[in-house]
Design a protein around this motif. Structure first.
Motif, PDB file in Angstrom:
ATOM      1  N   ARG A 292       0.830  -1.197   0.000  1.00 43.37           N
ATOM      2  CA  ARG A 292       0.000   0.000   0.000  1.00 43.37           C
ATOM      3  C   ARG A 292       0.870   1.254   0.000  1.00 43.37           C
ATOM      4  O   ARG A 292       2.072   1.190   0.181  1.00 43.37           O
ATOM      5  CB  ARG A 292      -0.931  -0.017   1.216  1.00 43.37           C
ATOM      6  N   GLY A 293       0.196   2.404  -0.192  1.00 50.62           N
ATOM      7  CA  GLY A 293       0.887   3.678  -0.079  1.00 50.62           C
ATOM      8  C   GLY A 293       1.411   4.251  -1.384  1.00 50.62           C
ATOM      9  O   GLY A 293       1.955   5.362  -1.391  1.00 50.62           O
ATOM     10  N   HIS A 294       1.249   3.531  -2.487  1.00 50.76           N
ATOM     11  CA  HIS A 294       1.731   4.021  -3.777  1.00 50.76           C
ATOM     12  C   HIS A 294       0.629   4.827  -4.469  1.00 50.76           C
ATOM     13  O   HIS A 294      -0.469   4.994  -3.946  1.00 50.76           O
ATOM     14  CB  HIS A 294       2.171   2.849  -4.657  1.00 50.76           C
ATOM     15  N   ALA A 295       0.942   5.317  -5.665  1.00 50.62           N
ATOM     16  CA  ALA A 295       0.003   6.160  -6.396  1.00 50.62           C
ATOM     17  C   ALA A 295      -0.771   5.361  -7.432  1.00 50.62           C
ATOM     18  O   ALA A 295      -0.239   4.458  -8.071  1.00 50.62           O
ATOM     19  CB  ALA A 295       0.744   7.305  -7.084  1.00 50.62           C
ATOM     20  N   LEU A 296      -2.035   5.720  -7.596  1.00 53.06           N
ATOM     21  CA  LEU A 296      -2.807   5.358  -8.764  1.00 53.06           C
ATOM     22  C   LEU A 296      -2.840   6.598  -9.643  1.00 53.06           C
ATOM     23  O   LEU A 296      -3.451   7.608  -9.281  1.00 53.06           O
ATOM     24  CB  LEU A 296      -4.235   4.938  -8.380  1.00 53.06           C
ATOM     25  N   VAL A 297      -2.167   6.555 -10.768  1.00 52.33           N
ATOM     26  CA  VAL A 297      -2.062   7.700 -11.669  1.00 52.33           C
ATOM     27  C   VAL A 297      -3.080   7.530 -12.788  1.00 52.33           C
ATOM     28  O   VAL A 297      -3.119   6.490 -13.452  1.00 52.33           O
ATOM     29  CB  VAL A 297      -0.646   7.812 -12.268  1.00 52.33           C
ATOM     30  N   VAL A 298      -3.911   8.526 -12.993  1.00 55.16           N
ATOM     31  CA  VAL A 298      -4.850   8.508 -14.102  1.00 55.16           C
ATOM     32  C   VAL A 298      -4.440   9.601 -15.074  1.00 55.16           C
ATOM     33  O   VAL A 298      -4.201  10.751 -14.684  1.00 55.16           O
ATOM     34  CB  VAL A 298      -6.308   8.681 -13.619  1.00 55.16           C
ATOM     35  N   ALA A 299      -4.289   9.242 -16.348  1.00 53.38           N
ATOM     36  CA  ALA A 299      -3.780  10.167 -17.353  1.00 53.38           C
ATOM     37  C   ALA A 299      -4.579  10.023 -18.635  1.00 53.38           C
ATOM     38  O   ALA A 299      -5.315   9.046 -18.824  1.00 53.38           O
ATOM     39  CB  ALA A 299      -2.298   9.883 -17.613  1.00 53.38           C
TER      40      ALA A 299
END
Length: 385
Positions: A292-299
């Motif tokens: 956990r703790g990472h990014a979900l990047v939406v582009a």
């Protein structure tokens, strides 16, 4: 400040800001930008890793609006007509000349081949004249890396790329290290928005038009399908949903303003539910591998959709991730993302000369994950890129 192979391999040079001109012509935006790296910034601290000194985008919406979509020949001609002046205006805004650049980056694919060729040939001439390295950039990778420019996102992160031509989920573990978890098996989500907007008479581009109409609509009025929900993979499908909207519109025949609003809202809700389910499944797999703790990047352009961002924020929170989306102006195609990707590769590339980029070729297809080509060749789905 002209770059050379010697200066790029100099440790002192690596500690100073680098300056890159980015050129983007893969579809219907003619774009250029100048980005400067910040060698003091570190990924994972929540601060930008670079600064945008100039950022210009010339939209071709008026040229394509009457056709309900992008016409490749018209797009390529518009790039030819405007790119030289746009680059000059970008450098003027940045108060820089070609001699101040450390590199030039350009989209080499994937995209409409005519437009890609225009940008690439222009960039080759500029790089040769300035004596600086030319970096050929994968358009999809540039979208993926934008969150590092704007938010300093650290590797690894989970990427959702949603636009008019692309729809995929990938695990990003480093520069050039992408593993595709899912992709569309038919239409990209942005394509579905465009076609739905055209069906409902909402104009082009479809994404903003559908979102605007949906604000006054009832998302529960029409029980549209939620494609792929519950499937064990992470793939998408939007063709059936698009067909369901058409069938409902044909059943009503004469659409009132409220009918259009309700159809738009119900379509948008179905897309959001479907995407949230697919991304949620991918997020579970990502967290199982990386914690956990990472990014979900939406582009990508569809990342500007407010309803979708809200749903994805909930998905991220439930899986112990945090949602990162670039500013709206950097979600659609732009030169800043190309320039930043160039700076990332420049920092990782060691010695580069002005001649290295002259052999670059335009590519209509260029998947982020090379293994994705093998998947498609084996008959699983259709990869847009």
């Amino acid at each position: 400040m002209t770059a050379s192979a010697a200066s790029l391999s100099d440790p002192a040079a690596a500690r100073r800001p680098r300056i890159c001109l980015g050129i983007e012509t893969s579809c219907d935006e003619t774009a250029a930008a100048v980005v400067v790296s910040d060698p003091a910034a570190q990924p994972g601290q929540g601060r930008p890793l670079g600064t945008i000194r100039a950022h210009l985008v010339l939209s071709q919406i008026d040229e394509h609006q009457g056709f309900g979509g992008v016409v490749p020949e018209i797009a390529a001609r518009a790039h030819i007509d405007h790119l030289d002046r746009l680059v000059a205006a970008t450098l003027d805004e940045a108060k820089l000349g070609l001699g101040d650049l450390d590199a030039i980056a350009v989209t080499s694919g994937p995209g409409l081949i005519g437009g890609v060729m225009v940008g690439l040939m222009t960039a080759k001439g500029l790089a040769l004249g300035a004596g600086v390295p030319l970096l050929g950039i994968n358009h999809l990778e540039a979208h993926a890396l934008t969150a590092r420019l704007t938010h300093g996102v650290a590797f690894p992160f989970l990427l959702l790329l949603v636009s008019g031509g692309h729809c995929l989920i990938a695990e990003v573990t480093g520069l050039g290290q992408y593993r595709r978890l899912g992709a569309t098996i038919d239409d990209a989500v942005g394509e579905a928005f465009d076609k739905t907007a055209r069906l409902l008479g909402l104009g082009y581009p479809g994404g903003p038009a559908v979102e605007a109409a949906a604000r006054d609509g009832d998302p529960a009025r029409f029980a549209f399908p939620r494609p792929m929900i519950g499937r064990p993979d992470c793939d998408f499908s939007f063709s059936g949903l698009k067909t369901a909207v058409r069938q409902e519109a044909e059943r009503i025949r004469v659409l009132s303003r409220q009918d259009v609003a309700d159809l738009a809202a119900s379509f948008q809700a179905a897309v959001s539910d479907s995407v949230a389910d697919r991304v949620g499944r991918a997020a579970e797999a990502f967290v199982a591998s990386h914690g956990r703790g990472h990014a979900l990047v939406v582009a990508g352009g569809v990342a500007a959709n407010t309803a979708l961002r809200t749903r994805l924020g909930d998905v991220a929170t439930r899986r112990g991730l945090h949602l990162v989306a670039p500013p709206v102006r950097l979600c659609t195609d732009n030169g800043a993302m190309i320039a930043w990707a160039g700076l990332e590769h420049l920092a990782a590339g060691g010695d580069l000369s002005a001649d290295d980029g002259l052999a670059l070729i335009p590519r209509a297809r260029w998947p982020l994950d090379p293994h994705a080509e093998q998947i498609v060749a084996g008959g699983r789905g259709r990869h847009r890129g």
